[in-house]
Design a protein around this motif. Sequence first.
Motif, PDB file in Angstrom:
ATOM      1  N   ALA A  82       0.825  -1.205   0.000  1.00 47.41           N
ATOM      2  CA  ALA A  82       0.000   0.000   0.000  1.00 47.41           C
ATOM      3  C   ALA A  82       0.860   1.256   0.000  1.00 47.41           C
ATOM      4  O   ALA A  82       0.579   2.229  -0.722  1.00 47.41           O
ATOM      5  CB  ALA A  82      -0.923  -0.008   1.217  1.00 47.41           C
ATOM      6  N   LEU A  83       1.919   1.261   0.790  1.00 46.16           N
ATOM      7  CA  LEU A  83       2.795   2.428   0.863  1.00 46.16           C
ATOM      8  C   LEU A  83       3.533   2.643  -0.452  1.00 46.16           C
ATOM      9  O   LEU A  83       3.718   3.782  -0.897  1.00 46.16           O
ATOM     10  CB  LEU A  83       3.790   2.256   2.009  1.00 46.16           C
ATOM     11  CG  LEU A  83       3.170   2.275   3.407  1.00 46.16           C
ATOM     12  CD1 LEU A  83       4.200   1.870   4.459  1.00 46.16           C
ATOM     13  CD2 LEU A  83       2.589   3.643   3.740  1.00 46.16           C
ATOM     14  N   VAL A  84       3.950   1.562  -1.085  1.00 48.66           N
ATOM     15  CA  VAL A  84       4.613   1.668  -2.382  1.00 48.66           C
ATOM     16  C   VAL A  84       3.642   2.232  -3.425  1.00 48.66           C
ATOM     17  O   VAL A  84       4.001   3.095  -4.233  1.00 48.66           O
ATOM     18  CB  VAL A  84       5.153   0.295  -2.809  1.00 48.66           C
ATOM     19  CG1 VAL A  84       5.509   0.282  -4.290  1.00 48.66           C
ATOM     20  CG2 VAL A  84       6.377  -0.070  -1.972  1.00 48.66           C
ATOM     21  N   THR A  85       2.407   1.763  -3.397  1.00 56.93           N
ATOM     22  CA  THR A  85       1.403   2.226  -4.352  1.00 56.93           C
ATOM     23  C   THR A  85       1.129   3.720  -4.195  1.00 56.93           C
ATOM     24  O   THR A  85       0.824   4.424  -5.172  1.00 56.93           O
ATOM     25  CB  THR A  85       0.097   1.431  -4.178  1.00 56.93           C
ATOM     26  OG1 THR A  85       0.373   0.048  -4.395  1.00 56.93           O
ATOM     27  CG2 THR A  85      -0.958   1.884  -5.169  1.00 56.93           C
ATOM     28  N   ALA A  86       1.246   4.224  -2.965  1.00 58.95           N
ATOM     29  CA  ALA A  86       0.994   5.647  -2.723  1.00 58.95           C
ATOM     30  C   ALA A  86       1.968   6.538  -3.479  1.00 58.95           C
ATOM     31  O   ALA A  86       1.658   7.706  -3.749  1.00 58.95           O
ATOM     32  CB  ALA A  86       1.067   5.945  -1.229  1.00 58.95           C
ATOM     33  N   GLY A  87       3.147   6.022  -3.797  1.00 60.02           N
ATOM     34  CA  GLY A  87       4.059   6.739  -4.675  1.00 60.02           C
ATOM     35  C   GLY A  87       5.175   7.500  -4.006  1.00 60.02           C
ATOM     36  O   GLY A  87       6.164   7.858  -4.652  1.00 60.02           O
ATOM     37  N   GLY A  88       5.069   7.792  -2.717  1.00 57.09           N
ATOM     38  CA  GLY A  88       6.156   8.490  -2.044  1.00 57.09           C
ATOM     39  C   GLY A  88       7.304   7.543  -1.762  1.00 57.09           C
ATOM     40  O   GLY A  88       7.079   6.444  -1.249  1.00 57.09           O
ATOM     41  N   PRO A  89       8.548   7.906  -2.099  1.00 56.56           N
ATOM     42  CA  PRO A  89       9.676   7.010  -1.837  1.00 56.56           C
ATOM     43  C   PRO A  89       9.705   6.550  -0.376  1.00 56.56           C
ATOM     44  O   PRO A  89       9.621   7.364   0.539  1.00 56.56           O
ATOM     45  CB  PRO A  89      10.894   7.863  -2.185  1.00 56.56           C
ATOM     46  CG  PRO A  89      10.382   8.825  -3.203  1.00 56.56           C
ATOM     47  CD  PRO A  89       8.980   9.139  -2.773  1.00 56.56           C
ATOM     48  N   LEU A  90       9.817   5.244  -0.184  1.00 56.67           N
ATOM     49  CA  LEU A  90       9.686   4.635   1.142  1.00 56.67           C
ATOM     50  C   LEU A  90      11.048   4.354   1.758  1.00 56.67           C
ATOM     51  O   LEU A  90      11.948   3.835   1.089  1.00 56.67           O
ATOM     52  CB  LEU A  90       8.885   3.337   1.008  1.00 56.67           C
ATOM     53  CG  LEU A  90       8.609   2.523   2.272  1.00 56.67           C
ATOM     54  CD1 LEU A  90       7.826   3.336   3.290  1.00 56.67           C
ATOM     55  CD2 LEU A  90       7.834   1.249   1.899  1.00 56.67           C
ATOM     56  N   VAL A  91      11.194   4.688   3.035  1.00 52.83           N
ATOM     57  CA  VAL A  91      12.347   4.292   3.849  1.00 52.83           C
ATOM     58  C   VAL A  91      11.802   3.312   4.879  1.00 52.83           C
ATOM     59  O   VAL A  91      11.058   3.702   5.783  1.00 52.83           O
ATOM     60  CB  VAL A  91      13.019   5.494   4.529  1.00 52.83           C
ATOM     61  CG1 VAL A  91      14.158   5.023   5.432  1.00 52.83           C
ATOM     62  CG2 VAL A  91      13.523   6.492   3.495  1.00 52.83           C
ATOM     63  N   CYS A  92      12.161   2.043   4.743  1.00 54.06           N
ATOM     64  CA  CYS A  92      11.537   0.986   5.539  1.00 54.06           C
ATOM     65  C   CYS A  92      12.531   0.379   6.515  1.00 54.06           C
ATOM     66  O   CYS A  92      13.682   0.097   6.153  1.00 54.06           O
ATOM     67  CB  CYS A  92      10.981  -0.094   4.617  1.00 54.06           C
ATOM     68  SG  CYS A  92       9.987  -1.342   5.462  1.00 54.06           S
ATOM     69  N   THR A  93      12.089   0.159   7.741  1.00 52.46           N
ATOM     70  CA  THR A  93      12.923  -0.420   8.787  1.00 52.46           C
ATOM     71  C   THR A  93      12.698  -1.924   8.865  1.00 52.46           C
ATOM     72  O   THR A  93      11.556  -2.376   8.974  1.00 52.46           O
ATOM     73  CB  THR A  93      12.559   0.198  10.149  1.00 52.46           C
ATOM     74  OG1 THR A  93      12.553   1.617  10.036  1.00 52.46           O
ATOM     75  CG2 THR A  93      13.545  -0.238  11.226  1.00 52.46           C
ATOM     76  N   THR A  94      13.800  -2.689   8.823  1.00 57.86           N
ATOM     77  CA  THR A  94      13.711  -4.128   9.105  1.00 57.86           C
ATOM     78  C   THR A  94      14.544  -4.410  10.354  1.00 57.86           C
ATOM     79  O   THR A  94      14.140  -4.083  11.451  1.00 57.86           O
ATOM     80  CB  THR A  94      14.129  -4.969   7.897  1.00 57.86           C
ATOM     81  OG1 THR A  94      15.462  -4.630   7.482  1.00 57.86           O
ATOM     82  CG2 THR A  94      13.166  -4.780   6.738  1.00 57.86           C
TER      83      THR A  94
END
Length: 271
Positions: A82-94
């Motif tokens: 969903a966050l990827v689809t929103a279009g804003g570049p994502l910074v994701c924590t693993t």
Amino acid sequence: MNVLVIGATGFIGSAAAAALAKAGHEVSVLQRAGDRRATDHRPVPGDLTDPASLQRAATGFDRVVHAGPPLGESLDLAGVDALVTAGGPLVCTTGAGVLGSGTTDEDSEPDPHPVVAWRAEVERRVRTAGGRVIRPGMAYGEGGGSVPRLLAAKAAERGTGVYIGEPGVRWPVVHVADLAELYVAVVERAEPGTVWHGMSETVRLDDVARALGGGTATSWPLEEALADMGPVAGLYTLDQDVSSDKTRRLLDWTPRHTSLIAHLKAPGRRV
């Protein structure tokens, strides 16, 4: 930049939001409907358990920083999509748990512990979409960090430091203030599709236990820990020496807090 932070009331997310705001970015935070406003940043309605709301919340931002808690495979993957689809570049924590045991670095292929097995797929989807991934070590400092608090509670309960399984298990660690500065660096300077490591040093978990136990420590057998904590106890036996040399070099990231043991032994310290 206009940045949305997910998980801004958590230990890592709150520090990242504060550091981004201090660096001059306009910070908004995801907030569930009905929750009392818990930060000074602008709230944006959304819920990690509702992917459609995440997509609406993340639309229109220059960066979206996801530092929310893991909720399990189906929700985490749906949320990232969903966050990827929103279009804003994502910074994701693993996290370091996505890597296998032994010596690894930013270019090592994921070999996740079964407890967090799906996080390798989270990383793949984020990177394929042009996002950035941050893998923190065990975070501590400012009175937070679940692992130090748990071990401190066990030390107080038993009158000696406690570690799980065999001695000598190594863990990558990082002070939350240094980790927050890494989020700023990744938001501002990291190239799309990249992985970055937030580790300031490697420590032995039995040394951490001794520092918390006033100089003594004993093993908590893994079978007993599993019965008490569930499968997550297995993460405490994952021996890792994780390099952040590439992150330090390319993003000019220089942690200022470089000794967890000294932190734990400091007078009046907060775990």
